[in-house]
Motif scaffolding. Sequence first.
Motif, PDB file in Angstrom:
ATOM      1  N   THR A 151    -124.658  41.678  14.599  1.00  0.00           N
ATOM      2  CA  THR A 151    -125.006  42.867  14.043  1.00  0.00           C
ATOM      3  C   THR A 151    -124.144  43.252  12.963  1.00  0.00           C
ATOM      4  O   THR A 151    -124.199  44.249  12.439  1.00  0.00           O
ATOM      5  CB  THR A 151    -124.875  43.814  15.444  1.00  0.00           C
ATOM      6  N   VAL A 177    -124.874  40.945  19.727  1.00  0.00           N
ATOM      7  CA  VAL A 177    -124.736  42.191  19.414  1.00  0.00           C
ATOM      8  C   VAL A 177    -123.469  42.544  20.068  1.00  0.00           C
ATOM      9  O   VAL A 177    -123.145  42.250  21.270  1.00  0.00           O
ATOM     10  CB  VAL A 177    -125.896  42.888  20.388  1.00  0.00           C
ATOM     11  N   ALA A 180    -128.075  46.862  16.131  1.00  0.00           N
ATOM     12  CA  ALA A 180    -128.957  45.983  16.849  1.00  0.00           C
ATOM     13  C   ALA A 180    -130.445  46.127  16.444  1.00  0.00           C
ATOM     14  O   ALA A 180    -131.038  45.054  16.237  1.00  0.00           O
ATOM     15  CB  ALA A 180    -128.759  45.898  18.310  1.00  0.00           C
ATOM     16  N   THR A 238    -131.098  45.335  12.681  1.00  0.00           N
ATOM     17  CA  THR A 238    -131.256  43.869  12.654  1.00  0.00           C
ATOM     18  C   THR A 238    -132.565  42.969  13.100  1.00  0.00           C
ATOM     19  O   THR A 238    -133.161  42.369  12.353  1.00  0.00           O
ATOM     20  CB  THR A 238    -129.986  43.204  13.200  1.00  0.00           C
TER      21      THR A 238
END
Length: 232
Positions: A11, A148, A158, A161
């Motif tokens: 992340t 993460v 997160a 992404t």
Amino acid sequence: MAKRTYFVAGTDTDAGKTLVTAGLLAAANRQGLKTIGLKPVAAGCEQTEQGLRNGDALLLQQTASVKLSYEQINPVAFEPPIAPHIAAAREGRQLSADRLAAFCRGALMQPADLALIEGAGGWRVPLNARETLARLPQQLGTPVILVVGMKLGCLNHALLTAEAIARDGLTLAGWVANRIDPQMSCYQENLETLTGMFRAPLIGEVPFLDDPKPEHIADYLKIDKFYDLSAV
């Protein structure tokens, strides 16, 4: 050729990609799998008698059961710990996804059950004016494992992404919650939020560890969440 290959993304910088990648390799080794760990581009290397060496790449080299040369694991190395495209520009070099993919394909010719390719920084780290590192897993067609870094702000990082991975046409095979902030408020609530919103399995929760070695991290990871061990 590796039977299964995954790209390990994070992340953010310092989300714990390398430690989780090494932990996954160690967990797979326990199952008798032949493993490969690659770090195709690394910035933040030290000059040694053998040339530039990156600590993250060395850890993957040490942990993987298939022993490759350092140059196969980390073919593109830069000394300053800065964005790879900036480091390349300072040296008059050009990064491209095509070149990195060719390096990876060469290393992946070695027989293995599981190969993990660790990214650099976050999902959209630039390689050049047109490409980001996300282009590498796209070219290789690899599913993605997302690490993460559990800290304040991780929900936004997160979920954005994961959206970007899906938009790029790739599959999120699983994710790992890596507790990088031992004092994080509402850790459990954040974990439950991500578990509920992700459509990929939680491979494991890695607590904050004072001595994070791959064999210790492996204790908290379940590779059967993304790798079919019955087919081994």
